[in-house]
Design an enzyme around this catalytic site. Sequence first.
Site, PDB file in Angstrom:
ATOM      1  N   LYS A 275      -2.799  -4.392  -9.382  1.00 44.18           N
ATOM      2  CA  LYS A 275      -2.297  -3.045  -9.068  1.00 44.18           C
ATOM      3  C   LYS A 275      -3.406  -2.047  -9.388  1.00 44.18           C
ATOM      4  CE  LYS A 275       2.634  -3.732 -10.087  1.00 44.18           C
ATOM      5  NZ  LYS A 275       3.803  -3.172 -10.807  1.00 44.18           N
TER       6      LYS A 275
ATOM      7  N   ASP B 198      13.940   1.315 -15.814  1.00 42.15           N
ATOM      8  CA  ASP B 198      13.799   1.365 -14.356  1.00 42.15           C
ATOM      9  C   ASP B 198      14.105  -0.005 -13.757  1.00 42.15           C
ATOM     10  OD1 ASP B 198      13.364   2.279 -11.829  1.00 42.15           O
ATOM     11  OD2 ASP B 198      11.235   2.749 -12.093  1.00 42.15           O
TER      12      ASP B 198
ATOM     13  N   GLU C  30       0.839  -1.185   0.000  1.00 43.99           N
ATOM     14  CA  GLU C  30       0.000   0.000   0.000  1.00 43.99           C
ATOM     15  C   GLU C  30       0.874   1.236   0.000  1.00 43.99           C
ATOM     16  OE1 GLU C  30      -2.747  -0.322   3.143  1.00 43.99           O
ATOM     17  OE2 GLU C  30      -4.044   1.257   2.356  1.00 43.99           O
ATOM     18  N   GLY C  31       0.564   2.156  -0.888  1.00 40.54           N
ATOM     19  CA  GLY C  31       1.281   3.432  -0.896  1.00 40.54           C
ATOM     20  C   GLY C  31       0.308   4.533  -0.536  1.00 40.54           C
ATOM     21  N   THR C  32       0.619   5.764  -0.910  1.00 37.78           N
ATOM     22  CA  THR C  32      -0.306   6.837  -0.561  1.00 37.78           C
ATOM     23  C   THR C  32      -1.543   6.809  -1.448  1.00 37.78           C
ATOM     24  OG1 THR C  32       0.937   8.318  -1.972  1.00 37.78           O
ATOM     25  CG2 THR C  32       1.452   8.400   0.357  1.00 37.78           C
ATOM     26  N   PHE C  33      -1.377   6.429  -2.709  1.00 35.54           N
ATOM     27  CA  PHE C  33      -2.561   6.284  -3.555  1.00 35.54           C
ATOM     28  C   PHE C  33      -2.609   4.933  -4.266  1.00 35.54           C
ATOM     29  CE2 PHE C  33       0.661   8.108  -6.278  1.00 35.54           C
ATOM     30  CZ  PHE C  33       0.556   7.331  -7.414  1.00 35.54           C
ATOM     31  N   GLY C  34      -1.494   4.251  -4.328  1.00 37.05           N
ATOM     32  CA  GLY C  34      -1.457   2.961  -5.013  1.00 37.05           C
ATOM     33  C   GLY C  34      -1.777   1.826  -4.055  1.00 37.05           C
ATOM     34  N   ARG C  35      -2.413   0.801  -4.586  1.00 38.72           N
ATOM     35  CA  ARG C  35      -2.713  -0.383  -3.785  1.00 38.72           C
ATOM     36  C   ARG C  35      -2.354  -1.613  -4.618  1.00 38.72           C
ATOM     37  NH1 ARG C  35      -3.872   2.921  -0.889  1.00 38.72           N
ATOM     38  NH2 ARG C  35      -5.769   3.583   0.141  1.00 38.72           N
ATOM     39  N   VAL C  36      -1.759  -2.579  -3.954  1.00 38.53           N
ATOM     40  CA  VAL C  36      -1.491  -3.841  -4.617  1.00 38.53           C
ATOM     41  C   VAL C  36      -2.183  -4.929  -3.814  1.00 38.53           C
ATOM     42  CG1 VAL C  36       0.288  -5.429  -5.407  1.00 38.53           C
ATOM     43  CG2 VAL C  36       0.722  -2.974  -5.432  1.00 38.53           C
TER      44      VAL C  36
END
Length: 543
Positions: free
Chosen positions: A292, A401, A268-274
Amino acid sequence: MKWFVLFLMVPVCFAHLNVYLSSAEVWRLLGLTAELFYVREGQINFYALNFVVPVPATIEELHFTWQSLTRRPLPYTLHVEVVSHQEAMHTPEFNITSEGFVPTEPQTWQVTLPCTHVVAAEVDITISLNVSTGSSSTTLHFRRRKICLKEAPRPAVRVDTIPHAPTSADIFYAGAGCAGGVLLIAAIGAAACRARARKLRRARSDEQDAHAFLPDSSCKSAASYTSYRRPTSLPAAAAEERARDLQQRIAELTIQRCRVRLRSVAMEGTFGRVYRGTYADEDGREQEVLVKTVAEHASQVQVSLLLQEGCMLYGLHHERVLSVLGVSIEDQTAPFLLYPWGSTWRNLKQFLLACRGVTVGGAAGTAPPPPPLTTQHVVRMALHALDGLLYLHSQHVLHKDIAARNCIVDENLRVMIADNALSRDLFPADYHCLGDNENRPIKWLALESLTKRQFNPAADVWALGVLLWELTTLAHQPYAEVDPFEVAAYLRDGYRLQQPANCPDELFAVMAYCWAMSPDDRPTLQQLQIFLRDFHTQLTRFV
Ligand SMILES: *[C@@H]1O[C@H](CO)[C@@H](O)[C@H](O)[C@H]1NC(C)=O
Ligand SMILES: *[C@@H]1O[C@H](CO)[C@@H](O)[C@H](O)[C@H]1NC(C)=O
């Protein structure tokens, strides 16, 4: 999602009129096969209007098509303004009069955007169309960003020398076009949704097309622009081929949301979810997947980045490459990307950190701590990543990347290369902005990518060297003590990452070789492969 909200807000009626870009024009500008309506039967597509369409250096004139749907005369005035960098562009001109009546037959007109080629600039242009209906009038503004180069653009393809050495300008502008493409696709898609919601009286096949193209065309445009510049104007046969190809890809990629079950949050990030979950195909066979997606509050830019980056590896098939399995942008909820997933697979960076006893990113720490890694393991894992990268390069895709965070590892320590969708959000410490708005993996970038935004296969080799360093340090932060703003100067002065404590000299020599200042001095992937294989054989001989 913002674009849907926008639509529901605007019950604007306008003179009975169509203003659109023909599918030939959309193809030319964005490589997609769909018409783009700015005004359809008097309904204004504000979403599409709000987008600044990037115009590549190779395109000099823009075509618009319009048609009055009433018998009453519809007076218009046309005006074009060069908003920025006037020195880079001569006065744009229309090939129709700037005042007149919109014809009742479809008419295509053009506006030429002649670069002066005195300076290179991204020139902002606004084309304003004012249409009067009796007492009132409405003005539409079409915004374009034209890429002007200092010299007249070369013909699109050059097949001599190294096939993959686009200039930084090529890359940068291709990227810009790509982002615009994704957003416009969103506009096309949103238009389709809105039309459906309004239960349009007449069934229009083009509408469905536009919608159907939504997920895949984003992949298509991303896939074709991420690495190599393609010719902007294709021969008709090739265009048709691509369109057919597109259709086929849609069928492959679009999945129904209802077939996906989310089970647990993996990261989990600030807006991303896996999420981990399962996907049931049409025959009811279930398979483990990784999903994702972005949270409700994600911005359009974040959404298009997710799609763009998530589709980077679409259509590539190799055992060392994890490519996207499906995309869904249906139903006004956040789009998501689906990846095949094994139950024991883990993100490589998280895995390496776990080897050190560190856990990050949500529910990642549930698996038992992995056994200690030996140099042999490390070399084998590096060889896997190298195989994946070799394959990507053979398919003319630059990854740009390569890093532990963008790799996957299974319980047998087999490594796969994945895309970097959401990595900025999930591993924020690995990306930095250097005063511009671009969040880049500064400490993984080759010097020329960092300073001149040039990408070439040798830049991926550089990053592979950093990945090797991550493997041997169990995902320490590279140049932890160096300020991101200082990295370029630091590298230019000849400093590099330090030899990790337990890293054999031979292995470190390979890494250092990957970080040669000049791209030409770095090893090729084939050379690296030979060396690492030999080294691996030596290691096994002593065990
Ligand atoms: C203007 O340009 C378009 C596109 O090239 C062409 O189809 C059209 O015939 C031109 N119109 C006039 C009046 O020259
Ligand atoms: C549009 O044209 C009409 C008639 O020429 C004029 O009265 C009106 O002010 C114009 N509107 C804008 C916003 O320029």
